[in-house]
Design an enzyme around this catalytic site. Structure first.
Site, mmCIF file in Angstrom:
data_model
loop_
_atom_site.group_PDB
_atom_site.id
_atom_site.type_symbol
_atom_site.label_atom_id
_atom_site.label_comp_id
_atom_site.label_asym_id
_atom_site.label_seq_id
_atom_site.Cartn_x
_atom_site.Cartn_y
_atom_site.Cartn_z
ATOM 1 N N PHE A 29 0.819 -1.374 0.019
ATOM 2 C CA PHE A 29 -0.094 -0.001 0.703
ATOM 3 C C PHE A 29 0.770 1.262 -0.037
ATOM 4 C CE2 PHE A 29 -4.091 2.269 1.846
ATOM 5 C CZ PHE A 29 -4.199 2.256 1.022
ATOM 6 N N THR A 115 4.552 -4.471 -4.624
ATOM 7 C CA THR A 115 4.756 -4.737 -3.195
ATOM 8 C C THR A 115 6.364 -3.463 -3.845
ATOM 9 O OG1 THR A 115 5.651 -7.031 -3.332
ATOM 10 C CG2 THR A 115 4.134 -6.419 -1.283
ATOM 11 N N LYS A 144 7.176 -5.056 -11.372
ATOM 12 C CA LYS A 144 8.101 -5.443 -12.536
ATOM 13 C C LYS A 144 9.081 -6.965 -11.956
ATOM 14 C CE LYS A 144 10.691 -1.684 -13.011
ATOM 15 N NZ LYS A 144 9.601 -0.113 -12.272
ATOM 16 N N VAL A 171 5.290 -1.300 -17.324
ATOM 17 C CA VAL A 171 6.288 -0.179 -18.674
ATOM 18 C C VAL A 171 5.426 0.459 -18.635
ATOM 19 C CG1 VAL A 171 6.414 -0.168 -20.623
ATOM 20 C CG2 VAL A 171 6.830 -2.702 -19.803
ATOM 21 N N GLY A 225 9.289 12.376 -6.235
ATOM 22 C CA GLY A 225 8.588 11.088 -6.790
ATOM 23 C C GLY A 225 9.374 10.137 -7.691
ATOM 24 N N ASP A 239 16.010 -0.164 -14.203
ATOM 25 C CA ASP A 239 14.649 -0.107 -14.498
ATOM 26 C C ASP A 239 14.022 -0.285 -15.787
ATOM 27 O OD1 ASP A 239 12.099 0.223 -13.293
ATOM 28 O OD2 ASP A 239 12.783 2.565 -14.416
ATOM 29 N N LYS A 243 12.306 -3.107 -17.655
ATOM 30 C CA LYS A 243 10.805 -2.684 -18.811
ATOM 31 C C LYS A 243 11.087 -3.339 -20.221
ATOM 32 C CE LYS A 243 9.943 0.891 -16.064
ATOM 33 N NZ LYS A 243 10.150 2.301 -16.146
#
Ligand code: HSE
Length: 360
Positions: A29, A115, A144, A171, A225, A239, A243
């Site tokens: 969450f 998560t 991912k 993605v 952020g 990262d 993707k």
């Protein structure tokens, strides 16, 4: 197949079918699932207009408790509780169920797994996915890790249990690239995909063009952020690599390993490099690429000099973009958000609506 319909009566329409709400459990969450919770409250009318209704019955976090109410949670109160430090502050519901107990024993029929991404072994999400699919529950995720490490295995498990695993948010957040490749471009043969797949690095490179230092630009991206919990994942290309692996699985049908992808981040690009590119009418972009040549799929993530005539050169700040190279339409480029809580929460909502449509 799960049933979402109950027999009832509606004298106005004469319909004998009255829809029951889809029951959701949010595992994790953080920003994405909180973004989804807000959208579920804000978009109630447009969701209803599409004939759907979603009710969150359980929320589990790693360190801020959990809450379960089979009759549905009050999302405003749940957001307030988690923002105050713990779901234990939620008024009502059963407390203390862990994620697996919620997946296995709650009345949720859709598990929203968000998560933290773990590209090493995919855990704890991988176990959550497997438990949910084995229980005959649909899984929707922006996570991912498990998708990169076990896409085919998980898709086969979903199929064997007659449920769906939906991953649009993995993605380019809410920008519908996977659904575009699957539905809109379904009749084309896509032989190459090239894109700006990481918002943090694109933001840094864009700011460096205005003269800002790499460190200041990274700090800003963190404050805004976009950056991962450990920004190494962004600036070293991990990262974007994740993707690229997902695009190879979904679009090319090939399961690549992390080690199959050539990877280079943006840490070696200096302000001088950025200025020289500008003077030459080009821009540095961190480009993820998947290419099929003679049946062999090759993938990479690396900084590339992009001419200003290429649509990817115009994609600035934290925006993302993908160009699909196809046989029929030649190139098709989609630009949009690639990160952010509301934007990624929106991807989950669009998968929820897709699931609803497929079952209607
Ligand atoms: N840190 C990622 C980015 C978030 O900057 O694009 C979305 O995966």
């Amino acid at each position: 197949m799960l049933l979402f319909a109950k027999v009832g009566s509606n004298l106005l329409t004469g319909s004998l079918i009255e829809r029951m709400a889809h029951k959701l459990a949010l595992i994790g969450f953080g920003t994405v699932s909180q973004g989804l919770a807000k959208l579920l409250m804000e978009q109630t009318e447009s969701i209803k207009q599409q004939g759907a209704e979603f009710q969150v019955v359980a929320i589990a976090t790693n360190s801020r408790g959990s809450v379960f109410d089979p009759d549905g949670l009050d999302l405003k109160a749940a957001l307030k509780a988690v923002q105050s430090g713990s779901l234990d502050n939620y008024p009502g519901g059963e407390k203390g169920w862990d994620s697996l107990k919620i997946i296995n024993e709650s009345n949720a029929d859709i598990i929203i797994e968000n998560t933290l991404t773990n590209l090493d072994d995919g855990e704890p999400a991988l176990s959550h996915f497997k438990a949910a699919l084995q229980q005959g529950k649909h899984v929707i995720t922006a996570n991912k890790g498990p998708v990169v490490l076990a896409y085919s295995e998980l898709m086969n498990l979903a199929k064997a249990n007659n449920v769906n695993l939906l991953i649009e948010g993995t993605v380019m957040s809410g920008t519908p690239v996977l659904n575009l490749s699957h539905f809109g471009l379904g009749g084309c043969n896509i032989h190459e995909v090239q894109g700006i797949l990481n918002g943090t690095t694109n933001y840094i490179l864009t700011q460096m063009e205005t003269g800002m230092s790499y460190d200041d630009a990274l700090k800003q991206a963190q404050e805004l952020g976009f950056a991962e919990a450990d920004p190494t994942a962004d600036v070293e290309g991990w990262d974007a690599l994740a993707k690229v692996v997902i695009l190879a699985s979904v679009i090319m049908g090939v399961d690549l390993k992390v080690s199959d992808v050539d990877r280079e981040g943006i840490t070696n690009i200096s302000i001088d490099d950025v200025e020289k590119a500008k003077a030459d009418g080009k821009r540095w972009k961190l480009i993820g690429q998947v290419k099929k040549e003679n049946g062999v799929v090759k993938a990479s993530v690396k900084p590339m000099l992009i001419p200003l005539s290429d649509p990817l050169a115009a994609v600035g700040a934290a925006m993302n973009a993908i160009t699909f190279y196809t046989d029929v339409l030649k190139s098709v480029t989609i630009t949009g958000a690639g990160a952010g809580g509301p934007q990624t929460g929106f991807a989950v909502l669009s998968d929820l609506l897709e699931l609803h449509r497929s079952e209607s």
